[in-house]
Design an enzyme around this catalytic site. Structure first.
Site, PDB file in Angstrom:
ATOM      1  N   ARG A  22       1.855   1.477   0.900  1.00 62.86           N
ATOM      2  CA  ARG A  22       2.446   1.623   2.234  1.00 62.86           C
ATOM      3  C   ARG A  22       2.066   0.439   3.111  1.00 62.86           C
ATOM      4  O   ARG A  22       2.913  -0.138   3.808  1.00 62.86           O
ATOM      5  CB  ARG A  22       1.975   2.940   2.862  1.00 62.86           C
ATOM      6  CG  ARG A  22       2.584   3.305   4.211  1.00 62.86           C
ATOM      7  CD  ARG A  22       2.075   4.684   4.606  1.00 62.86           C
ATOM      8  NE  ARG A  22       2.634   5.174   5.868  1.00 62.86           N
ATOM      9  CZ  ARG A  22       2.081   4.992   7.066  1.00 62.86           C
ATOM     10  NH1 ARG A  22       0.948   4.299   7.180  1.00 62.86           N
ATOM     11  NH2 ARG A  22       2.649   5.484   8.154  1.00 62.86           N
ATOM     12  N   GLN A  30       8.932   9.093   8.113  1.00 62.72           N
ATOM     13  CA  GLN A  30       7.846   8.703   9.012  1.00 62.72           C
ATOM     14  C   GLN A  30       7.689   7.182   9.121  1.00 62.72           C
ATOM     15  O   GLN A  30       7.259   6.659  10.144  1.00 62.72           O
ATOM     16  CB  GLN A  30       6.545   9.342   8.523  1.00 62.72           C
ATOM     17  CG  GLN A  30       5.348   9.164   9.430  1.00 62.72           C
ATOM     18  CD  GLN A  30       4.130   8.727   8.644  1.00 62.72           C
ATOM     19  OE1 GLN A  30       4.133   7.669   8.018  1.00 62.72           O
ATOM     20  NE2 GLN A  30       3.100   9.533   8.698  1.00 62.72           N
ATOM     21  N   HIS A  89       6.827   1.969  12.548  1.00 62.40           N
ATOM     22  CA  HIS A  89       7.583   3.118  13.074  1.00 62.40           C
ATOM     23  C   HIS A  89       8.819   2.706  13.884  1.00 62.40           C
ATOM     24  O   HIS A  89       9.048   3.199  14.986  1.00 62.40           O
ATOM     25  CB  HIS A  89       6.671   4.030  13.895  1.00 62.40           C
ATOM     26  CG  HIS A  89       5.538   4.593  13.101  1.00 62.40           C
ATOM     27  ND1 HIS A  89       5.735   5.501  12.084  1.00 62.40           N
ATOM     28  CD2 HIS A  89       4.205   4.353  13.141  1.00 62.40           C
ATOM     29  CE1 HIS A  89       4.563   5.805  11.543  1.00 62.40           C
ATOM     30  NE2 HIS A  89       3.625   5.115  12.165  1.00 62.40           N
ATOM     31  N   GLN A 126      -4.242   4.032  12.024  1.00 64.56           N
ATOM     32  CA  GLN A 126      -4.728   2.654  12.031  1.00 64.56           C
ATOM     33  C   GLN A 126      -5.303   2.291  13.401  1.00 64.56           C
ATOM     34  O   GLN A 126      -4.790   2.699  14.434  1.00 64.56           O
ATOM     35  CB  GLN A 126      -3.597   1.694  11.658  1.00 64.56           C
ATOM     36  CG  GLN A 126      -4.088   0.373  11.128  1.00 64.56           C
ATOM     37  CD  GLN A 126      -3.054  -0.310  10.237  1.00 64.56           C
ATOM     38  OE1 GLN A 126      -2.240   0.346   9.598  1.00 64.56           O
ATOM     39  NE2 GLN A 126      -3.084  -1.623  10.200  1.00 64.56           N
ATOM     40  N   SER A 184       0.145   9.067  11.886  1.00 56.69           N
ATOM     41  CA  SER A 184       0.694   8.008  11.046  1.00 56.69           C
ATOM     42  C   SER A 184       0.065   8.066   9.651  1.00 56.69           C
ATOM     43  O   SER A 184       0.245   9.047   8.935  1.00 56.69           O
ATOM     44  CB  SER A 184       0.511   6.644  11.710  1.00 56.69           C
ATOM     45  OG  SER A 184       1.240   5.644  11.040  1.00 56.69           O
ATOM     46  N   LEU A 185      -0.711   7.042   9.233  1.00 53.35           N
ATOM     47  CA  LEU A 185      -1.320   7.097   7.900  1.00 53.35           C
ATOM     48  C   LEU A 185      -2.204   8.326   7.747  1.00 53.35           C
ATOM     49  O   LEU A 185      -2.428   8.818   6.629  1.00 53.35           O
ATOM     50  CB  LEU A 185      -2.126   5.825   7.617  1.00 53.35           C
ATOM     51  CG  LEU A 185      -3.542   5.717   8.213  1.00 53.35           C
ATOM     52  CD1 LEU A 185      -4.597   6.281   7.269  1.00 53.35           C
ATOM     53  CD2 LEU A 185      -3.878   4.290   8.564  1.00 53.35           C
TER      54      LEU A 185
END
Length: 311
Positions: free
Chosen positions: A119, A252, A203, A9, A94-95
């Site tokens: 998500r 995660q 996170h 992101q 991440s994503l």
């Protein structure tokens, strides 16, 4: 040896994917499939904005993925080679881990888009807007950032979210703790703390409700063994087993993105070239981690053509 890497992101921008779609039916097909999967005109939002709507987590996550996969698919079609012909490992920030798994065939495109939409929605719902925050610590390594986070917590959540490279660590948690951390940076020999323009504290343990939502969704998702191993965010190590992939994707949501260690481990595994799809942030991080490796960023048709000509 080569790794394909996929951004997280912050890589979204109004206009993303527009030129690629205009020049390639392959790219257009990717964007159309994502729109159909989500039952929304996400590609129109990507092309035209408004920016604040594109930046919403539930839109930004599938948009960044779609843009990267469209770039990859164009490269595969133009080059006449599959991903496994061109790289040995995949990784994502991440994503971007979902994008990497889609690229390697572990998820189909429709499933990836739907999982990332969920998500994003789940992360946004987990913590009321304003109660959580994130800050980038510039000139901080993991040790300094951890010390700062512990000092600033004072009973609140404040922890390392992203260990990006030797000069940048991101912390996440309750907004009050993040603000205390920014005020304390000089005492911990950190150059600067910058509050990030995010709507949720990603996170960290505050994301537990989102982790539970993703666990339920991933239990029902069809996951195939990836065609090349993934270097996972929370372990910084390679994984191919589908049950372990499912578990690590849940971990995660609340765990630290160990990007710096992932790049080190990929380098030690023999990777000499890192190719980023649909963004150019990760390449800079990679070079700060290991100056010896080569990085490439593929965004435009020219970038793709140049890369194909070089291999």
């Amino acid at each position: 040896m080569r790794a394909f890497i996929f951004p997280g992101q912050g890589s979204q921008a109004v206009g993303m994917g527009k030129a690629l779609a205009e020049s390639s039916s392959t790219a257009r097909e990717v964007f159309q499939e994502v729109d159909h999967a989500l039952e929304q005109n996400l590609f129109k939002l990507m092309c035209e904005g408004p920016e604040d709507e594109l930046t919403l987590t539930e839109n930004a996550q599938p948009a960044i993925m779609a843009n990267a996969i469209a770039t990859l698919r164009v490269m595969e079609k133009e080059g006449g080679k599959s991903l496994e012909d061109l790289c040995t490992y995949v990784a994502g920030h991440s994503l971007g881990e979902y994008t990497a798994l889609c690229a390697a065939g572990a998820f189909d495109l429709t499933t990836t888009a739907q999982l990332l939409k969920l998500r994003g929605q789940s992360m946004q719902k987990a913590v009321p807007v304003g109660e959580g925050g994130m800050a980038a610590l510039l000139g901080a390594d993991k040790k300094k950032a951890s010390s700062l986070a512990n000092s600033a917590a004072q009973g609140d959540v404040c922890t390392i979210a992203n260990d990006n490279d030797p000069t940048q660590v991101v912390i996440s948690g309750h907004m009050a703790a993040i603000e205390r951390a920014i005020a304390l940076v000089k005492e911990h020999e950190i150059k600067r703390g910058i509050l990030l323009p995010v709507s949720a504290p990603f996170h960290c343990s505050l994301m537990q409700p989102a982790a539970e939502a993703m666990e339920e969704a991933l239990d029902e998702a069809n996951i195939l063994p990836p065609s090349v191993p993934l270097f996972a965010n929370v372990t910084a190590d390679m994984v191919s087993d589908t049950d372990e992939i499912r578990r690590l994707l849940v971990d995660q949501v609340t765990g630290t993105v160990r990007w710096r260690e992932s790049v080190i481990n990929l380098s030690e595994a023999g990777v000499e070239q890192f190719v980023e799809f649909g963004g150019k942030v990760l390449g800079g991080m990679v070079k700060r981690i290991n100056k010896e490796v080569e990085t490439k960023s593929l965004i435009s048709r020219d970038d793709i053509d140049s890369f194909l000509a070089s291999i």
